[in-house]
Design a protein around this motif. Structure first.
Motif, PDB file in Angstrom:
ATOM      1  N   ARG A  60       0.725  -1.210  -0.045  1.00  0.00           N
ATOM      2  CA  ARG A  60       0.040   0.262   0.026  1.00  0.00           C
ATOM      3  C   ARG A  60       0.774   1.188   0.190  1.00  0.00           C
ATOM      4  O   ARG A  60       1.891   1.388   0.506  1.00  0.00           O
ATOM      5  N   PRO A  61       0.524   2.365  -0.897  1.00  0.00           N
ATOM      6  CA  PRO A  61       1.297   3.490  -0.699  1.00  0.00           C
ATOM      7  C   PRO A  61       1.171   4.321   0.485  1.00  0.00           C
ATOM      8  O   PRO A  61       0.096   4.066   1.185  1.00  0.00           O
ATOM      9  N   PHE A  62       2.209   4.935   0.951  1.00  0.00           N
ATOM     10  CA  PHE A  62       2.192   5.876   2.208  1.00  0.00           C
ATOM     11  C   PHE A  62       2.674   7.152   1.933  1.00  0.00           C
ATOM     12  O   PHE A  62       3.601   7.178   0.998  1.00  0.00           O
ATOM     13  N   LEU A  63       2.371   7.894   2.737  1.00  0.00           N
ATOM     14  CA  LEU A  63       2.803   9.411   2.502  1.00  0.00           C
ATOM     15  C   LEU A  63       4.294   9.644   3.328  1.00  0.00           C
ATOM     16  O   LEU A  63       4.334   9.074   4.247  1.00  0.00           O
ATOM     17  N   SER A  64       5.087  10.276   2.796  1.00  0.00           N
ATOM     18  CA  SER A  64       6.563  10.659   3.575  1.00  0.00           C
ATOM     19  C   SER A  64       5.906  11.636   4.579  1.00  0.00           C
ATOM     20  O   SER A  64       4.911  12.159   4.369  1.00  0.00           O
ATOM     21  N   ILE A  65       6.830  11.858   5.590  1.00  0.00           N
ATOM     22  CA  ILE A  65       6.629  13.013   6.611  1.00  0.00           C
ATOM     23  C   ILE A  65       6.426  14.434   5.758  1.00  0.00           C
ATOM     24  O   ILE A  65       5.404  14.869   6.298  1.00  0.00           O
ATOM     25  N   PRO A  66       7.203  14.840   5.171  1.00  0.00           N
ATOM     26  CA  PRO A  66       6.902  16.096   4.348  1.00  0.00           C
ATOM     27  C   PRO A  66       5.499  16.088   3.650  1.00  0.00           C
ATOM     28  O   PRO A  66       4.808  17.260   3.772  1.00  0.00           O
TER      29      PRO A  66
END
Length: 156
Positions: free
Chosen positions: A42-48
């Motif tokens: 599953r795709p996930f977002l980076s912290i930025p």
């Protein structure tokens, strides 16, 4: 898991029991890999990216986005959060509230199906100030954190 793979697994298990019970000599479900499914990550977002998303939403949703991302909250959990669910001292979020429904005429919200739906997760110290600001009750607002102008957050 795909429905075809699941059906094949059930059929294979039934026929395996039939072999064990002596009803058939051999299990005909012998297709290599037919009962397994590989899932893509599953795709996930980076912290930025999380912070860019939090900056892009209305201010009343910012803390919810940050808590959802950094506490790995499930889809409906942030929208159902109540002020009492956030413990600023312990830096935890308790998620046991039912998910709000989309339409007012929809069936009423239900409690979690199992104990797995009731959990407490820690949040980073960096979110304490943001969470403290969001848990302050503005005049005329209830206990639900996901409210904007008195309306609960809902699935779109």
């Amino acid at each position: 898991m795909g429905s075809v793979a699941k059906a094949y697994q059930v059929l294979r298990a039934i026929l395996h029991t039939a072999v064990d019970d002596g009803l058939i000599e051999r299990n005909p479900c012998r297709i290599e890999g037919a009962g397994s499914v590989t899932h893509t990550e599953r795709p996930f977002l980076s912290i930025p990216e999380v912070y860019r998303l939090a900056d892009a939403v209305p201010p009343h949703c910012r803390a919810l986005i940050l808590l959802a991302a950094f506490c790995a909250l499930r889809f409906g959990e942030p929208a159902a959060l109540q002020r009492r669910d956030i413990d600023l001292e312990a830096r935890t979020v308790s998620s046991a509230a039912p998910t709000p429904r989309r339409a007012p005429k929809a069936s009423p919200a239900k409690a979690p199906k199992s104990a797995a739906g009731v959990r407490t997760v820690a949040f980073p110290a960096s979110l304490t100030e943001e969470s403290a600001h969001r848990t302050q009750r503005p005049p005329g607002h209830g206990d639900q954190l996901g409210r904007a102008h008195g309306r609960p957050q809902q699935r779109q």
